[in-house]
Design a protein around this motif. Structure first.
Motif: not given
Length: 717
Positions: A6-13, A311-321, A331-336
């Motif tokens: 993929v591609l590039m740039v910008v500073l994270s929060a 520029n984020m990671i989304a974490v989704m907690i599972g409900n087991g169903a 937040s992560t670095g630019a363009q995870p």
């Protein structure tokens, strides 16, 4: 684990809270985000033990530099980056397995027009090209498994240009493409598992051109038959599998990152016979890599997705169903672009690693132990534009206090250490115009730490004498030369009284002021220094018992050494080259040979020069340690942050709002770790800020008008 382009740039929060308590800062403990520099345009990340020491190391696949970065986790903290491994063609994807059965992890890289490189690991972190296997056109994502039941690890490669999956068998005679079943148009990624419960590995392939997922059932001999295609509402990219319903049946999670304005991912529910149906969508902006694991220890699988568009990671907690709670974003670095999941610090919780193509970094998001991946530092209010700070016990209670030079409000702010940890607001004392630096010493020989503050615009020094309670009387000033910007205190003339050395930026000189022991100073003596002296430190560089000076000459890209003749007089400067526009200097015996060494922060070359002293006043050898690109190192501190008996170096990165720790091994080598800390940290001071009795770091955040404290418990990971 895999990745592509993929591609590039910008500073994270930044993670510094905007809300600041008015009177007290508690030094809370938590694990901070870490950012590690790798090669250019990383699009893959692995967490594996490449050198057999029981610690998970990190591997990054770099597209633009055609290379692999290997970062070895050090037992005493930080990562040691080995020389990058060169690749012969443009890489797209990376996976790991023990292909040659020697018990050491190997790598496979899809690259170029039609090849997969097999690199064997040597067990110490090195990798050597062992085979180059011809596959279909434009190979992309890969997966590994024993497809023919011979006990060897094979490969399946999604070949975008030829709309096939190349099945590469790892035979005793070598690597061979056994079959290339046709799938949908423009296949991008592939995952393997037993989808129909017959004990044989099958394949699921994402096809961006036909907007489908192909299910191929394996016969256990290395051949696969297309069972069916599942039509999706967008262009699929990455794919991962797991039992998200805890019913023994596998589901598929497919990112739709190749379609603009599409959901984050689609969940495909399996029935255990190899059939899947689209269940529901998860919202997002531009998803790419996926990772799965039980992040919150509840026995149910959770999901993480790299959201390239935000520029984020989304974490989704599972409900087991088979469903997930609303995403939480970190937040992560630019363009995870790609994700890996592993327990990096041995605490039993799964951490996340993203490959950030825009910032050329790997971001580590440590799990706080409950499925959360963030810890916010809280700042303590200072005056306007805090530029520098110094630590010491100013009120005699045995706790670390801070004095902060506030350049924009022309004052010094006192922050007093508290018995339960943290800091409380103290006095704000007016000084001269634009205080730039300060030094703490006992100028009156009464056992109390006083302060001397250099004021750049008014070209004078403000003296603040301590009354023993942490309060200071009204300041008085003495004029110096042109634009003083740095100050250090030592007994230069052996009279038992603290003297001062001041760097005069506008005069290319150092001024020495001898103390009289009553809080006053005798006539100044000026010595020539290099161009634009911006920082200095006092230490005995030739082992004669007298304090010499190291002066950073920013205009010369050098550090000048002025040797003391034993009476407080200094000789002509001797220059030693460093990086571009050096801004700070710190002292320590970094190779434990009994001689003082220098660490110099180079603001424009984004690195630290470590110069090793020979005990005769010279520094004949040096090493350079790179920091974050664009970091603009601005301040330094020295302390044993990992309690291993060797001095480490703390580096404030004003350009990126980070703090780097260079963990020393006592032999002149350094492992690097970098955490997100505070906006525009111009000043740094080490001190004990928590119950560990180990040094932490305080940062003067110029743009936020705050002091941010990172206790030792949050420094180490």
């Amino acid at each position: 684990m895999k990745a592509r382009v993929v591609l590039m740039v910008v500073l994270s929060a930044l993670i510094v809270d905007a809300m600041v308590p008015a009177h007290r800062l508690l030094a809370a403990c938590g694990l901070l985000r870490h950012d590690l520099t790798v090669g250019s345009h990383p699009l893959g990340a692995l967490a594996i033990d490449v050198n057999g020491d029981g610690l998970p190391d990190l591997v990054a696949l770099n597209a633009d530099s055609w290379s692999i970065s290997v970062l070895l986790r050090q037992k005493t903290g930080g990562y040691l980056r080995l020389p990058d491994v060169s690749l012969p063609q443009l890489p797209r994807s990376i996976v790991t397995a023990d292909f040659n059965g020697d018990g050491k992890p190997d790598l496979a890289v899809s690259m170029g027009l039609s090849s997969v490189a097999i690199l064997y690991g040597n067990g110490t972190g090195g990798f050597t090209l062992a085979a180059n296997v011809a596959v279909g056109h434009v190979p992309q994502g890969m997966t590994v498994g024993d497809f023919n039941g011979d006990g060897r690890v094979d490969l399946a490669v999604a070949c975008e240009g030829s709309s096939v999956v190349s099945v590469v068998l790892n035979l005793a005679s070598g690597y061979s493409v056994a079959s290339s079943p046709t799938v949908g148009v423009l296949p991008m990624d592939v995952v393997t598992a037993d989808f129909n419960g017959d004990g044989k590995l099958d394949l699921a392939v994402t096809n961006s051109g036909s907007q489908t997922v192909s299910i191929l059932l394996g016969n256990g001999a290395g051949d696969f038959t297309l069972a069916h295609n599942i039509l999706l509402s967008g262009k699929p990219d990455y794919i991962i599998t797991g039992d998200f319903k805890n019913d023994g049946q596998l589901e598929l999670v497919v990112s739709l990152g190749l379609s603009p304005n599409q959901p984050l991912a689609v969940i495909l529910t399996g029935d255990g016979t190899g059939n899947f149906s689209a269940a529901y969508l998860i919202a997002g902006t531009k998803p790419t890599g996926l990772a799965v694991g039980d992040f919150n220890h509840d026995g149910k699988l959770d999901l993480a997705a790299a959201d390239w568009g935000s520029n984020m990671i989304a974490v989704m907690i599972g409900n087991g169903a088979g469903r997930f709670y609303a995403p939480r974003y970190y937040s992560t670095g630019a363009q995870p672009t790609a994700l890996a999941a592993a327990d990096l610090n041995g605490d039993g919780s799964i951490d996340l690693i993203s490959a950030d193509t825009g910032s050329n970094t790997l971001t580590i998001l440590p799990n706080q132990g409950n499925g959360s991946f963030s810890f916010s530092l809280t700042g303590m209010a200072a005056g306007a534009g805090p530029r520098a700070l110094v630590s010491g016990d100013f009120n005699g209670d045995g706790l670390t206090d801070l004095a902060v030079a506030d350049a924009s409000s022309n004052e010094v702010t006192m922050l007093l250490g508290q018995a339960g940890g943290g800091l409380a607001a103290g006095a704000q004392i007016p000084v001269g115009s634009e205080p730039f630096a300060l030094a703490a010493a006992d100028f009156t020989n009464n056992g109390l730490l006083d302060l001397a503050v250099v004021n750049q615009v008014s070209s004078d020094i403000s003296f603040l004498l301590n009354d023993g309670t942490g309060n200071f009387g009204a300041s008085y000033s003495t004029t110096t030369a042109n634009s003083p910007v740095a100050i250090a205190s030592a007994d230069f003339n052996h009279d038992g009284v603290a003297d001062l050395a001041v760097a005069d930026y506008g005069a290319a000189a150092v001024t020495i002021l001898p103390g009289d022991g009553a809080g006053d100073f005798g006539p100044p003596t000026q010595y020539s220094a290099g161009d634009y002296p911006i920082a200095l430190a006092a230490g005995d560089f030739n082992n004669d018992g007298s304090k010499d000076l190291a002066v950073v000459a920013a205009g010369d890209d050098a550090v000048d050494i002025l040797l003391n003749d034993g009476t407080g007089k200094f000789g002509s400067p001797t220059a030693f080259p460093v990086g571009l526009f050096p801004r700070a200097v710190a002292l320590g015996d970094f190779n434990k040979d009994g001689n003082l060494d220098l660490a110099v922060a180079n603001g424009l070359s984004d690195n630290i020069s470590v110069l090793f002293g020979n005990g005769a006043g010279s520094f004949p050898t040096a090493v350079t340690v790179a920091t974050t690109y664009g970091g603009a190192p601005s301040a330094l501190g020295v302390g044993d942050f990992n309690n291993d008996g060797s001095p480490d170096i703390a580096v404030a990165l004003a350009g990126t709002g980070q703090l780097s720790i260079l963990y020393g091994d006592g032999q002149g080598n350094f492992a690097l770790d970098t955490v997100l800390a505070a906006p525009n940290p111009f000043g740094l001071a080490a001190g004990i800020f928590d119950a560990s009795n180990l040094p932490g770091v305080a940062l003067a955040s110029f743009s936020a008008n705050q002091v941010v404290v990172i206790p030792n418990c949050s420094l180490t990971f």
